[in-house]
Scaffold this motif. Structure first.
Motif, PDB file in Angstrom:
ATOM      1  N   GLY A  81       0.814  -1.211   0.000  1.00 49.54           N
ATOM      2  CA  GLY A  81       0.000   0.000   0.000  1.00 49.54           C
ATOM      3  C   GLY A  81       0.847   1.260   0.000  1.00 49.54           C
ATOM      4  O   GLY A  81       0.510   2.250  -0.666  1.00 49.54           O
ATOM      5  N   ILE A  82       1.962   1.239   0.737  1.00 49.90           N
ATOM      6  CA  ILE A  82       2.872   2.392   0.748  1.00 49.90           C
ATOM      7  C   ILE A  82       3.480   2.609  -0.633  1.00 49.90           C
ATOM      8  O   ILE A  82       3.558   3.741  -1.126  1.00 49.90           O
ATOM      9  N   VAL A  83       3.887   1.523  -1.272  1.00 47.29           N
ATOM     10  CA  VAL A  83       4.469   1.626  -2.620  1.00 47.29           C
ATOM     11  C   VAL A  83       3.441   2.179  -3.607  1.00 47.29           C
ATOM     12  O   VAL A  83       3.738   3.083  -4.402  1.00 47.29           O
ATOM     13  N   LEU A  84       2.218   1.659  -3.559  1.00 46.91           N
ATOM     14  CA  LEU A  84       1.183   2.114  -4.490  1.00 46.91           C
ATOM     15  C   LEU A  84       0.809   3.571  -4.251  1.00 46.91           C
ATOM     16  O   LEU A  84       0.500   4.309  -5.196  1.00 46.91           O
ATOM     17  N   GLY A  85       0.823   3.994  -2.993  1.00 49.71           N
ATOM     18  CA  GLY A  85       0.465   5.370  -2.689  1.00 49.71           C
ATOM     19  C   GLY A  85       1.572   6.369  -2.962  1.00 49.71           C
ATOM     20  O   GLY A  85       1.299   7.534  -3.260  1.00 49.71           O
ATOM     21  N   ARG A  86       2.810   5.915  -2.888  1.00 45.56           N
ATOM     22  CA  ARG A  86       3.951   6.835  -3.012  1.00 45.56           C
ATOM     23  C   ARG A  86       4.427   6.986  -4.453  1.00 45.56           C
ATOM     24  O   ARG A  86       4.830   8.073  -4.863  1.00 45.56           O
ATOM     25  N   TRP A  87       4.372   5.901  -5.219  1.00 47.02           N
ATOM     26  CA  TRP A  87       4.897   5.935  -6.581  1.00 47.02           C
ATOM     27  C   TRP A  87       3.773   5.667  -7.580  1.00 47.02           C
ATOM     28  O   TRP A  87       3.201   4.572  -7.625  1.00 47.02           O
ATOM     29  N   LYS A  88       3.463   6.678  -8.393  1.00 46.04           N
ATOM     30  CA  LYS A  88       2.302   6.633  -9.282  1.00 46.04           C
ATOM     31  C   LYS A  88       2.411   5.533 -10.332  1.00 46.04           C
ATOM     32  O   LYS A  88       1.402   4.932 -10.712  1.00 46.04           O
ATOM     33  N   LYS A  89       3.613   5.278 -10.826  1.00 49.23           N
ATOM     34  CA  LYS A  89       3.755   4.250 -11.863  1.00 49.23           C
ATOM     35  C   LYS A  89       3.344   2.875 -11.328  1.00 49.23           C
ATOM     36  O   LYS A  89       2.666   2.107 -12.018  1.00 49.23           O
ATOM     37  N   HIS A  92      -0.502   2.842 -11.061  1.00 55.05           N
ATOM     38  CA  HIS A  92      -1.183   2.610 -12.334  1.00 55.05           C
ATOM     39  C   HIS A  92      -0.984   1.175 -12.819  1.00 55.05           C
ATOM     40  O   HIS A  92      -1.853   0.621 -13.501  1.00 55.05           O
ATOM     41  N   PHE A  93       0.131   0.580 -12.451  1.00 54.58           N
ATOM     42  CA  PHE A  93       0.444  -0.774 -12.895  1.00 54.58           C
ATOM     43  C   PHE A  93      -0.345  -1.834 -12.118  1.00 54.58           C
ATOM     44  O   PHE A  93      -0.918  -2.765 -12.706  1.00 54.58           O
ATOM     45  N   LEU A  94      -0.401  -1.692 -10.788  1.00 53.59           N
ATOM     46  CA  LEU A  94      -0.969  -2.744  -9.948  1.00 53.59           C
ATOM     47  C   LEU A  94      -2.393  -2.478  -9.467  1.00 53.59           C
ATOM     48  O   LEU A  94      -3.113  -3.424  -9.132  1.00 53.59           O
ATOM     49  N   ASN A  95      -2.798  -1.216  -9.404  1.00 53.92           N
ATOM     50  CA  ASN A  95      -4.115  -0.922  -8.840  1.00 53.92           C
ATOM     51  C   ASN A  95      -5.259  -1.620  -9.579  1.00 53.92           C
ATOM     52  O   ASN A  95      -6.185  -2.137  -8.927  1.00 53.92           O
ATOM     53  N   PRO A  96      -5.252  -1.679 -10.927  1.00 52.71           N
ATOM     54  CA  PRO A  96      -6.341  -2.417 -11.594  1.00 52.71           C
ATOM     55  C   PRO A  96      -6.397  -3.888 -11.189  1.00 52.71           C
ATOM     56  O   PRO A  96      -7.489  -4.461 -11.068  1.00 52.71           O
ATOM     57  N   VAL A  97      -5.234  -4.489 -10.975  1.00 53.10           N
ATOM     58  CA  VAL A  97      -5.201  -5.893 -10.546  1.00 53.10           C
ATOM     59  C   VAL A  97      -5.791  -6.028  -9.140  1.00 53.10           C
ATOM     60  O   VAL A  97      -6.587  -6.940  -8.864  1.00 53.10           O
ATOM     61  N   ILE A  98      -5.400  -5.114  -8.243  1.00 55.01           N
ATOM     62  CA  ILE A  98      -5.931  -5.127  -6.878  1.00 55.01           C
ATOM     63  C   ILE A  98      -7.445  -4.963  -6.895  1.00 55.01           C
ATOM     64  O   ILE A  98      -8.182  -5.689  -6.210  1.00 55.01           O
ATOM     65  N   GLN A  99      -7.936  -4.021  -7.694  1.00 50.48           N
ATOM     66  CA  GLN A  99      -9.374  -3.765  -7.749  1.00 50.48           C
ATOM     67  C   GLN A  99     -10.136  -4.918  -8.399  1.00 50.48           C
ATOM     68  O   GLN A  99     -11.329  -5.105  -8.125  1.00 50.48           O
ATOM     69  N   PHE A 100      -9.456  -5.689  -9.246  1.00 44.73           N
ATOM     70  CA  PHE A 100     -10.092  -6.859  -9.864  1.00 44.73           C
ATOM     71  C   PHE A 100     -10.315  -7.970  -8.838  1.00 44.73           C
ATOM     72  O   PHE A 100     -11.390  -8.575  -8.773  1.00 44.73           O
ATOM     73  N   PHE A 101      -9.293  -8.242  -8.028  1.00 44.03           N
ATOM     74  CA  PHE A 101      -9.386  -9.343  -7.072  1.00 44.03           C
ATOM     75  C   PHE A 101     -10.119  -8.954  -5.785  1.00 44.03           C
ATOM     76  O   PHE A 101     -10.656  -9.822  -5.094  1.00 44.03           O
ATOM     77  N   ARG A 102     -10.138  -7.674  -5.457  1.00 46.38           N
ATOM     78  CA  ARG A 102     -10.699  -7.233  -4.179  1.00 46.38           C
ATOM     79  C   ARG A 102     -12.159  -7.627  -3.973  1.00 46.38           C
ATOM     80  O   ARG A 102     -12.531  -8.048  -2.867  1.00 46.38           O
ATOM     81  N   PRO A 103     -13.048  -7.518  -4.982  1.00 46.55           N
ATOM     82  CA  PRO A 103     -14.464  -7.848  -4.728  1.00 46.55           C
ATOM     83  C   PRO A 103     -14.749  -9.342  -4.607  1.00 46.55           C
ATOM     84  O   PRO A 103     -15.859  -9.721  -4.223  1.00 46.55           O
ATOM     85  N   ILE A 104     -13.782 -10.187  -4.947  1.00 49.76           N
ATOM     86  CA  ILE A 104     -14.013 -11.632  -4.885  1.00 49.76           C
ATOM     87  C   ILE A 104     -14.050 -12.065  -3.420  1.00 49.76           C
ATOM     88  O   ILE A 104     -13.108 -11.823  -2.668  1.00 49.76           O
ATOM     89  N   SER A 105     -15.130 -12.695  -3.025  1.00 54.75           N
ATOM     90  CA  SER A 105     -15.267 -13.139  -1.638  1.00 54.75           C
ATOM     91  C   SER A 105     -14.149 -14.109  -1.265  1.00 54.75           C
ATOM     92  O   SER A 105     -13.798 -14.994  -2.062  1.00 54.75           O
TER      93      SER A 105
END
Length: 255
Positions: A81-89, A92-105
């Motif tokens: 989370g620190i890496v994603l919040g501190r470095w924009k690249k 942009h690279f990992l956030n879509p993957v996180i948001q894809f898996f996050r809603p899966i129960s």
């Protein structure tokens, strides 16, 4: 001090009302004791299981799985989370993957976890990790992004290294919110471990409830539910107290 005593009194009153309603329902609903046992029978059963070590054994098994899975989620989730919040690249690279898996129960992973890890502690720990990991990543990322840029400008003026920025700027700024996220994630983990133990293991409070249901011992089922609630309450109280420590003084600084 008066407010504290009032809170305890109100909470005690609420539980007393629940016990009274439970007793009345068990007496006059017409249901058999096999369907809804009376409070006294449940408490006697709790004492029996405490005396022979059954409750302790299953509680320790559940707490071990929660501790292992939750610590793994903290170990990987907060740094990511620190890496994603501190470095924009990276964001942009990992956030879509996180948001894809996050809603899966987390429970949707049960079939795969049993195939990958077999029967035992590992699939339950994996499910707890999955349930806690994503809330921690998301909360940490949001908090890092919300840190005021002026703090980073000051760090740049003093030629702080990335490590110093993280330890002296980011961590103190996000710690109060991360404690809240830990509290929420721990509650989710405790819910998930009970569900996982009904399927993938042969010990733990979830297994105790399932096994008691199969034996038509509803008093044991309700006793297990009460222990789950008590442990969950204690864990939440511990996390809540952690958020009051003096080292969280940065919480008073506007981001």
């Amino acid at each position: 001090m008066k407010s504290k005593y009032l809170s305890v009194l109100l909470a005690s009153t609420a539980f007393s009302v629940i016990l009274i309603l439970w007793e009345l329902l068990a007496r006059y609903s017409g249901w058999s004791e096999y369907v809804l046992p009376k409070p006294l029978k449940v408490f006697v059963s709790m004492w029996e299981m405490t005396a022979d070590g059954t409750l302790l054994r299953h509680s320790v098994a559940s707490l071990f799985r929660v501790t292992a899975g939750f610590y793994l989620a903290v170990l990987f989730g907060i740094p990511l989370g620190i890496v994603l919040g501190r470095w924009k690249k990276f964001h942009h690279f990992l956030n879509p993957v996180i948001q894809f898996f996050r809603p899966i129960s987390p429970l949707a992973w049960i079939p795969l976890s049993m195939l990958w890890f077999g029967i035992g502690d590992k699939p339950a720990i994996f499910l707890i990790f999955m349930s806690s990991f994503f809330p921690l990543v998301i909360s940490t990322t949001v908090e890092v992004i919300s840190v005021r840029p002026v703090f980073f400008n000051v760090a740049a003026n003093f030629n702080f290294s990335n490590f110093e920025v993280i330890t002296k700027i980011i961590l103190p700024a996000i710690l109060p919110a991360v404690i809240t996220a830990l509290r929420i994630a721990l509650g989710i983990a405790w819910v998930v471990v009970v569900a996982a133990e009904m399927i993938a293991v042969k010990s733990g409070l979830g297994y105790l409830i399932l096994d008691s249901r199969n034996a038509l011992r509803m008093d044991y089922v309700i006793a297990g539910m009460i222990i789950i609630g008590l442990i969950g309450l204690l864990l939440d109280t511990a996390m809540k107290r952690l958020g009051r420590f003096d080292f969280l003084a940065w919480h008073s600084i506007e981001k």
